[in-house]
Design an enzyme around this catalytic site. Structure first.
Site: not given
Ligand code: ADP
Ligand code: MG
Ligand code: MG
Length: 932
Positions: A53, A123, A132, A134, A375, A497, A821, A888, A908
């Site tokens: 990220k 984040r 999702g 962490m 990503r 999710h 082998s 094998c 192989y």
């Molecule tokens: P994940 O690892 O689950 O993708 P994120 O770090 O992307 O978590 O954050 C979760 C949500 O919070 C995302 O949908 C993102 O768009 C929103 N978000 C994160 N940072 C900001 C920010 N600086 N301003 C507005 N929304 C944010």
């Molecule tokens: Mg995200």
């Protein structure tokens, strides 16, 4: 607090001369990297240090996309945090303070400022995305004071208080641990909100007024105090440090650990933390938030794909709380038509710059677009082959990336069953179609309906097929999702999710089937006037979104219909064409040869369709179980004299010869490694009194005699007993018969104009003299048959390296062996001193404890067993430079092991026919330098 710290300005620490020139590793010891308009320290190549990220936020900033500024704390800091017993490394707090200063400067806002507060998100972001898994905290910096400033500055008090209550909720949950205490309890904050909504008689979150939000905040703060005994922190810097600690802490939560196990991500990587200034998608109806893919990640279609929610914050889309609108509808929405145009441009730019399909998050604040994340999009195997095919042709993706970015294991999805056409039509015509949701993970799934992850696991463990139905899924459901054949949700969109995880795991998934009502308490699923209960049969079609009551038979995938059943022509199947494109591309890079483990002409034919270039292992004993051959085999085993044994073997000879003939013909000139008899003889004889009596009658022996002979074959440790070459040495007539069968078949096939390349393999060799003994026999019989038939056969004789002594004395063994082998199943058992068939009682626990990273019988133990292989390769080559080397064991079809074999310089890998596409792709990745 923030003001007293951070004297040394961040700008100095991250001076520009450092930024541009830095190698991928970054400057040693540097803990934080900034991304903003004037200064951007990182870039997209720095994923291991900045996390996926963080690196991509920097990269997007660099190419001029609108990214809210912020900074990234490196994965190294997380690693140090764990090294130091979960404490921040020295100096981190000061560094954080100075970067906050920098951010304050760029945004013109201040942490804790009553009238103009800087708000940030905190984040997590590991090297590989773990969606999702962490925790993320939004709106950090709000407190009783700054919330008033936000209300005044935006002229929107409702928004301000809503943001504050969201922040308290997230922070209370993630940092302060106020969570539900068991699976069937509701989230405590949600519960408090529900109570209030009920008191006020409103239904939606959006119906809560400023005043009721203030009341909600009061109750939230009270809940936190009540549950933790602590006050919610008001100082933003204290809030920030708490959040940092908990993001690092979340790296080791159960969910994250489970996820890493599944995807083989090492615990040692650690996560980075991104602190980013907030933008708001929830300030009003000219605001929105969304998630989009530059192409359809389920089918691979070249269409802009995604969804958005008006007046909402990022989490709302993923959580599936409200069902969002498709992104394409933005174009017709007067409020967002301009934004949509911008998004289309972003879509193009992202694909061009990142060279792959992107999965990105955006937020629109008062019609202005902000990019929050991008990503490489996770996709189904179907989407993978289509996108790779299309983007390589469009010159948007390099062929190398097309190969490198594949998940070879996932290719087996393309072989997964679809619904049987007739049964499918019958279900439709019979009125069993309940409803249609979103097609979120292609394929057909049918099984027993369950509503909880634990039930799904329990039944799957008992060998049942289940479909897991949830209102919406959350990371806690992961175990159940892994166990289920398919996943069905009644709420949430294509980036919910459930959809996300299904796509990644290759699970069949129907998401957001709004026509369904699930009642957990009653254990029922209601739809279209029908009620299904837990345990009832249900079927879902993840390619169309259909949900059916009852079971539906499944049928071969298109790929199998083209390649195996030949009921479909290649030109009629697009899937096949994309697959073939990728396989051809893989073959361009692949250096490892590809063989198969096959025992019948039919298996050989299938394997060749999947790309096999020969047989790496034929297990001759499998042939003894067919028809009445087993009788002759048993007669041979129970014989008390060589004479009787030879007579029985003579009956087996024609069977074996026919088997080999069929195999040689199917191979059409490709080489075949044929292993002489390997398993202990007791595996072939009956153990029950009744069966023994039957056998005695057939053989004209007394039942007692049979029982005595069977008892005599009993071994305490058969795996280490009288088996492998030990059999051939004790009973040379068995080897003689097998070798004769091979050569007679070879001569016959060769005579008919088809080339043959037999490679006779002696199993379980630990001493050179064992091999010498059997090789001498092979040469003698071969010479005899060649003389008899007048056909000169070119053949090799070699051995399986499958016990440590064999590996350690490979230099001696190579004096006789023309090839090795690696029989890595037995080599693993004997190297680890661990019986595969007895390991189920302790191995899962070992994996959980992290004693072993993966099941060593599925994925090669490269540090231990791998060392024995390395020794054998080195020593073998020293004696015989050109010695042919292969593997094998079942590991030959495991991507990690394939990469290891490539690096070992084997000629192989060999695996079962259906694993060949996986091995083929993994071998190409190995050539392109893939590491695990
Ligand atoms: P994940 O690892 O689950 O993708 P994120 O770090 O992307 O978590 O954050 C979760 C949500 O919070 C995302 O949908 C993102 O768009 C929103 N978000 C994160 N940072 C900001 C920010 N600086 N301003 C507005 N929304 C944010
Ligand atoms: Mg995200
Ligand atoms: Mg073996």
């Amino acid at each position: 607090m923030a003001t007293t710290l951070g004297k040394k300005s961040a700008a100095k620490n991250s001076s520009k001369k450092g930024a541009g020139k830095e190698s991928k590793g970054g400057k040693p010891g540097r803990m934080i990297y900034y991304f903003g308009a004037k200064q951007c320290d990182g870039d997209g190549t720095m994923k291991s240090l900045l996390g996926g990220k963080g690196a991509n936020l920097a990269q997007m900033t660099k190419i001029g996309l609108p990214v809210p500024p912020g900074f990234t704390i490196t994965t190294q800091v997380c690693i140090d945090y764990y090294k130091h017993g979960k404490k921040f490394p020295e100096g981190l707090e000061g560094k954080v303070a100075s970067f906050v200063k920098l951010l304050e400067k760029e945004t013109g806002k201040k942490f804790g400022d009553g009238s103009n507060a800087l708000l940030v998100s905190v984040r997590s972001g590991a090297r590989d995305s773990m969606p999702g898994m962490m925790d993320t905290i939004l709106n950090l910096g709000l407190n009783d004071d700054t919330v008033k400033g936000l209300a005044a500055a935006t002229g929107n008090p409702r928004f301000a208080y809503d943001s504050y209550r969201r922040f308290i909720q997230m922070y209370g949950d993630v940092v302060m641990g106020v969570q539900k205490r068991h699976e069937n309890e509701n989230d405590p904050f949600e519960e408090v909100m529900e109570v209030l909504k009920h008191e006020l008689g409103v239904h939606n979150d959006t119906d809560l007024t400023e005043e009721s939000l203030r009341e909600l905040i009061k109750r939230y703060l009270h809940l936190i105090k009540q549950r933790t005994g602590k006050n919610f922190p008001q100082d933003p810097f204290v809030q920030l440090l708490g959040a940092l600690g908990s993001v690092f802490g979340s790296w080791m939560n159960d969910r994250a650990i489970l996820y890493r196990r599944k995807y083989k991500i090492p615990d040692e990587w650690g996560t980075a933390v991104n602190v980013q200034s907030m933008v708001f998608g929830n300030m009003g109806d000219d605001c929105a938030t969304g998630v989009a893919f530059t192409r359809d990640p389920a089918t691979g279609e070249d269409v802009f794909y995604g969804e958005y929610l008006v007046n909402a914050q990022g989490e709302d889309v993923v959580a599936g709380v409200r069902t969002p609108k498709p992104v394409a509808e933005m174009a017709d929405d007067p409020m967002f038509a301009g934004t949509y145009k911008q998004l289309e441009k972003v879509r193009e730019r992202l694909e061009k710059k990142f060279g792959d399909v992107q999965d990105f998050e955006f937020t629109v604040e008062k019609k202005k677009l902000y990019m929050l994340q991008t990503r490489h999009g996770k996709r189904t195997a179907l989407a993978y082959v289509k996108i790779a095919h299309d983007m390589v042709k469009q010159k948007l993706m390099t062929p190398e990336h097309a190969i490198q970015s594949a998940d070879p294991d996932a290719l087996s999805q393309l072989l997964a069953p679809i619904f049987d056409q007739a049964d499918y039509a019958a279900a439709k015509n019979g009125g069993r179609l309940l409803t249609t949701g979103l097609a979120a993970g292609p394929g057909a799934a049918t099984g027993q309906l369950v509503f909880t992850a634990s039930k799904a696991e329990e039944l799957a463990h008992a060998g049942k097929k289940v479909v897991l139905a949830r209102v919406e899924t959350s990371p806690e459901d992961l175990r159940g999702m892994i166990a289920a054949e398919g996943i069905l949700t009644s709420r949430g969109g294509v980036s919910s999710h459930a959809a996300l995880v299904a796509r990644q795991m290759g699970k069949v998934c129907v998401a957001g089937a709004g026509g369904i009502q699930i009642d957990y308490a009653k254990g029922t699923l209601n739809c279209a006037g029908q009620t299904l209960r837990e345990g009832d049969a249900i079927s879902i079609n993840g390619s169309t979104g259909e949900v059916f009551a009852g079971g539906i038979k499944t049928a071969d995938s298109e790929l199998l219909q083209v390649l195996i059943a030949e009921t479909m022509k290649p030109e009629d199947s697009l899937v096949y064409q994309y697959y073939a494109f990728i396989m051809k591309l893989a073959d361009k890079y692949r250096k490892l040869g590809l063989r198969t483990n096959a025992d019948t002409p039919e298996q050989v034919k299938h394997a060749i369709a999947f790309g096999a270039e020969g047989i790496g292992l034929t297990r001759t004993e499998h042939m003894f179980f067919e028809g009445d051959r087993i009788d002759a085999m048993r007669e041979m085993i129970l014989a008390e004299s060589e004479e009787v044994r030879r007579a029985a073997l003579a009956k087996l000879l024609p069977y074996q010869r026919d088997d080999f003939e069929g195999i040689f013909r199917a191979l059409a000139g490709r080489p075949a490694t044929i292993r002489l008899l390997d398993p202990p003889l007791h595996e072939f004889v009956p153990h029950e009194a009744k069966a023994q009596a039957d056998l005695a009658k057939k053989l004209g022996l007394s039942p007692e005699k049979v029982a005595v002979r069977v008892a005599a074959l009993h071994e305490f440790n058969p795996m280490l007993g009288h088996r492998g070459c030990r059999l051939g040495i004790s009973y040379p007539e068995i080897s003689e018969m097998q070798v004769r069968a091979i050569f007679e078949a070879a001569a016959k096939v060769q005579k008919s104009g088809i080339k043959v390349k037999p490679e006779i393999m002696i199993p379980l060799v630990g001493f050179k003299k064992e091999l010498d003994n059997q090789v001498e026999l092979v040469h003698a019989v071969a010479a005899k048959v060649q003389k008899e038939t007048g056909e000169k056969i070119r053949y090799l004789v070699g051995t399986m390296i499958e016990i440590p002594r064999g590996a350690l004395t490979a230099d001696e063994i190579a004096e006789t062996a023309e090839f090795f082998s690696f029989g890595t199943n037995d080599l693993t058992q004997t190297c680890l001193g661990m019986s595969r068939d007895d390991s189920a009682s302790f191995l899962p626990h070992y994996t959980e404890l992290g004693i072993v990273k993966a099941n060593p019988f599925a994925s090669l133990d490269t540090t231990g067993v791998g060392q024995l292989m390395q020794i054998a390769v080195d020593k073998g080559r020293k004696t015989r430079a050109g010695i042919k080397l292969g593997i094998c064991g079942e590991h030959g079809g495991d991507p990690h092991s394939v990469v290891f074999c490539h690096n070992l310089g084997l000629d192989y890998v060999s695996c079962s026919p259906f694993r060949l596409p996986v091995a083929r792709l993994a071998a190409a990745q190995a050539s392109l330098g893939k590491t695990y």
